[in-house]
Structures are given as C-alpha cells and as structure tokens.
Scaffold this motif. Structure first.
Motif, PDB file in Angstrom:
ATOM      1  N   ALA A  59       0.849  -1.189   0.000  1.00  0.00           N
ATOM      2  CA  ALA A  59       0.000   0.000   0.000  1.00  0.00           C
ATOM      3  C   ALA A  59       0.879   1.231   0.000  1.00  0.00           C
ATOM      4  O   ALA A  59       2.037   1.189   0.412  1.00  0.00           O
ATOM      5  CB  ALA A  59      -0.908  -0.002   1.228  1.00  0.00           C
ATOM      6  N   CYS A  60       0.322   2.301  -0.469  1.00  0.00           N
ATOM      7  CA  CYS A  60       1.032   3.574  -0.471  1.00  0.00           C
ATOM      8  C   CYS A  60       1.312   3.986   0.978  1.00  0.00           C
ATOM      9  O   CYS A  60       0.403   4.000   1.802  1.00  0.00           O
ATOM     10  CB  CYS A  60       0.160   4.623  -1.161  1.00  0.00           C
ATOM     11  SG  CYS A  60       0.834   6.286  -1.059  1.00  0.00           S
ATOM     12  N   PRO A  61       2.560   4.296   1.313  1.00  0.00           N
ATOM     13  CA  PRO A  61       2.873   4.660   2.703  1.00  0.00           C
ATOM     14  C   PRO A  61       2.257   5.995   3.117  1.00  0.00           C
ATOM     15  O   PRO A  61       2.148   6.292   4.291  1.00  0.00           O
ATOM     16  CB  PRO A  61       4.409   4.722   2.720  1.00  0.00           C
ATOM     17  CG  PRO A  61       4.818   4.933   1.304  1.00  0.00           C
ATOM     18  CD  PRO A  61       3.751   4.283   0.456  1.00  0.00           C
ATOM     19  N   LEU A  62       1.834   6.766   2.148  1.00  0.00           N
ATOM     20  CA  LEU A  62       1.304   8.102   2.445  1.00  0.00           C
ATOM     21  C   LEU A  62      -0.168   8.035   2.850  1.00  0.00           C
ATOM     22  O   LEU A  62      -0.559   8.564   3.886  1.00  0.00           O
ATOM     23  CB  LEU A  62       1.472   8.997   1.214  1.00  0.00           C
ATOM     24  CG  LEU A  62       1.405  10.495   1.433  1.00  0.00           C
ATOM     25  CD1 LEU A  62       2.587  10.974   2.271  1.00  0.00           C
ATOM     26  CD2 LEU A  62       1.394  11.221   0.099  1.00  0.00           C
ATOM     27  N   ASP A  63      -0.951   7.341   2.032  1.00  0.00           N
ATOM     28  CA  ASP A  63      -2.386   7.329   2.306  1.00  0.00           C
ATOM     29  C   ASP A  63      -2.950   5.920   2.469  1.00  0.00           C
ATOM     30  O   ASP A  63      -4.158   5.751   2.553  1.00  0.00           O
ATOM     31  CB  ASP A  63      -3.136   8.084   1.204  1.00  0.00           C
ATOM     32  CG  ASP A  63      -2.587   7.756  -0.166  1.00  0.00           C
ATOM     33  OD1 ASP A  63      -2.353   6.561  -0.433  1.00  0.00           O
ATOM     34  OD2 ASP A  63      -2.356   8.685  -0.961  1.00  0.00           O
ATOM     35  N   LYS A  64      -2.075   4.909   2.497  1.00  0.00           N
ATOM     36  CA  LYS A  64      -2.470   3.506   2.746  1.00  0.00           C
ATOM     37  C   LYS A  64      -3.428   2.964   1.698  1.00  0.00           C
ATOM     38  O   LYS A  64      -4.197   2.051   1.964  1.00  0.00           O
ATOM     39  CB  LYS A  64      -3.104   3.330   4.145  1.00  0.00           C
ATOM     40  CG  LYS A  64      -2.382   4.052   5.264  1.00  0.00           C
ATOM     41  CD  LYS A  64      -1.010   3.455   5.515  1.00  0.00           C
ATOM     42  CE  LYS A  64      -0.326   4.181   6.672  1.00  0.00           C
ATOM     43  NZ  LYS A  64       1.093   4.411   6.467  1.00  0.00           N
ATOM     44  N   VAL A  75       1.818   2.275  -8.873  1.00  0.00           N
ATOM     45  CA  VAL A  75       1.163   3.578  -8.838  1.00  0.00           C
ATOM     46  C   VAL A  75       0.056   3.554  -7.799  1.00  0.00           C
ATOM     47  O   VAL A  75      -0.811   2.680  -7.814  1.00  0.00           O
ATOM     48  CB  VAL A  75       0.590   3.940 -10.229  1.00  0.00           C
ATOM     49  CG1 VAL A  75      -0.036   5.333 -10.190  1.00  0.00           C
ATOM     50  CG2 VAL A  75       1.698   3.893 -11.278  1.00  0.00           C
ATOM     51  N   CYS A  76       0.096   4.533  -6.899  1.00  0.00           N
ATOM     52  CA  CYS A  76      -0.944   4.670  -5.888  1.00  0.00           C
ATOM     53  C   CYS A  76      -2.226   5.137  -6.566  1.00  0.00           C
ATOM     54  O   CYS A  76      -2.208   6.081  -7.365  1.00  0.00           O
ATOM     55  CB  CYS A  76      -0.503   5.670  -4.827  1.00  0.00           C
ATOM     56  SG  CYS A  76      -1.794   6.065  -3.647  1.00  0.00           S
ATOM     57  N   GLN A  77      -3.330   4.466  -6.227  1.00  0.00           N
ATOM     58  CA  GLN A  77      -4.595   4.808  -6.857  1.00  0.00           C
ATOM     59  C   GLN A  77      -5.178   6.100  -6.296  1.00  0.00           C
ATOM     60  O   GLN A  77      -6.079   6.682  -6.879  1.00  0.00           O
ATOM     61  CB  GLN A  77      -5.601   3.664  -6.656  1.00  0.00           C
ATOM     62  CG  GLN A  77      -5.117   2.337  -7.228  1.00  0.00           C
ATOM     63  CD  GLN A  77      -4.805   2.419  -8.719  1.00  0.00           C
ATOM     64  OE1 GLN A  77      -5.698   2.492  -9.552  1.00  0.00           O
ATOM     65  NE2 GLN A  77      -3.521   2.426  -9.058  1.00  0.00           N
ATOM     66  N   GLU A  78      -4.646   6.529  -5.167  1.00  0.00           N
ATOM     67  CA  GLU A  78      -5.164   7.746  -4.536  1.00  0.00           C
ATOM     68  C   GLU A  78      -4.349   8.978  -4.932  1.00  0.00           C
ATOM     69  O   GLU A  78      -4.870   9.913  -5.518  1.00  0.00           O
ATOM     70  CB  GLU A  78      -5.149   7.557  -3.010  1.00  0.00           C
ATOM     71  CG  GLU A  78      -5.713   8.722  -2.228  1.00  0.00           C
ATOM     72  CD  GLU A  78      -7.213   8.897  -2.427  1.00  0.00           C
ATOM     73  OE1 GLU A  78      -7.902   7.904  -2.711  1.00  0.00           O
ATOM     74  OE2 GLU A  78      -7.679  10.056  -2.320  1.00  0.00           O
ATOM     75  N   CYS A  79      -3.044   8.961  -4.614  1.00  0.00           N
ATOM     76  CA  CYS A  79      -2.233  10.169  -4.851  1.00  0.00           C
ATOM     77  C   CYS A  79      -1.434  10.100  -6.152  1.00  0.00           C
ATOM     78  O   CYS A  79      -0.742  11.064  -6.494  1.00  0.00           O
ATOM     79  CB  CYS A  79      -1.296  10.423  -3.663  1.00  0.00           C
ATOM     80  SG  CYS A  79      -0.043   9.148  -3.447  1.00  0.00           S
ATOM     81  N   GLN A  80      -1.507   8.947  -6.834  1.00  0.00           N
ATOM     82  CA  GLN A  80      -0.837   8.770  -8.134  1.00  0.00           C
ATOM     83  C   GLN A  80       0.686   8.833  -8.047  1.00  0.00           C
ATOM     84  O   GLN A  80       1.354   9.083  -9.057  1.00  0.00           O
ATOM     85  CB  GLN A  80      -1.338   9.805  -9.166  1.00  0.00           C
ATOM     86  CG  GLN A  80      -2.830   9.733  -9.412  1.00  0.00           C
ATOM     87  CD  GLN A  80      -3.258   8.410 -10.046  1.00  0.00           C
ATOM     88  OE1 GLN A  80      -2.676   7.953 -11.015  1.00  0.00           O
ATOM     89  NE2 GLN A  80      -4.260   7.760  -9.464  1.00  0.00           N
TER      90      GLN A  80
HETATM   91 ZN   LIG Z   1      -0.753   7.450  -2.231  1.00  0.00          ZN
END
Ligand SMILES: [Zn+2]
Length: 108
Positions: A59-64, A75-80
C-alpha cells in the motif's frame, strides 16, 4: 686487508640502499587507495518480477491506498505517486517515489 674492508663497505651500502628502497615500496603500497570492491558498479535496474502476493498487500505509505503496477512502477490509486520497482523489489518510500508530475515528465 684494505680490499676486504672496501668490499664490506660496498656490501653495507648496498644493504642500506636496498632497505631504503624496500621501505619506499612499502610506503607506496600503503598510500595507494584500495579500489572499492564491495560497491556495485551498476545501480539496480528498474523493473523485474514482483511476487503477486506481495503486490496484493502493498500500500502507499502516504495514504495507505492500494497500488497498481504500471510498467516498472507501482502507482498509488489515490495520490498517483509512482513507486519504483528495482530488481523485482518495490521501493515503497515516499522519498524515492515519483510525483504524478515527475512521472508524467518521465513518460513524455
Ligand atoms: Zn498514495
């Protein structure tokens, strides 16, 4: 007798010369920098196979949020943000990730 003394002096001089020479050689060896042997000459390559099970739990460490593989990046699906995959190892570090702007610039 005089001749023997001269031979001894010559031998002593040669020994002194040899000692100075060998100590100089030792200093040369000590001052020479050893080439780094444990440093890889090439940086790890982008891409490689990532274990699908590993991919599923990353998972993206920024927004999980879940990440999706796109080429050599996750690629993070939230913050790209684009997290690089190096030698099959996903680098899930915000500092190492490309921002959406950087990723767009890299693909252009
Ligand atoms: Zn993210």
């Amino acid at each position: 007798m005089k001749r023997l003394l001269l031979v001894l002096l010559a031998a002593g001089g040669a020994a002194l010369w040899w000692r100075r020479r060998s100590s100089a050689t030792t200093e040369d060896t000590w001052s020479a920098p050893a080439p780094p042997s444990d440093v890889p000459s090439e940086p790890p390559k982008l891409g490689g196979d990532v274990d699908p099970e590993l991919l599923a739990i990353l998972a993206c460490p920024l927004d999980k949020q879940a990440v999706k593989r796109e080429g050599n990046y996750l690629v993070c699906q939230e913050c790209q943000r684009h997290y690089p995959i190096r030698d099959g190892i996903p680098v899930m570090l915000i500092d190492e990730a490309l921002s959406p702007e950087q990723a767009a610039a890299a693909q252009a």
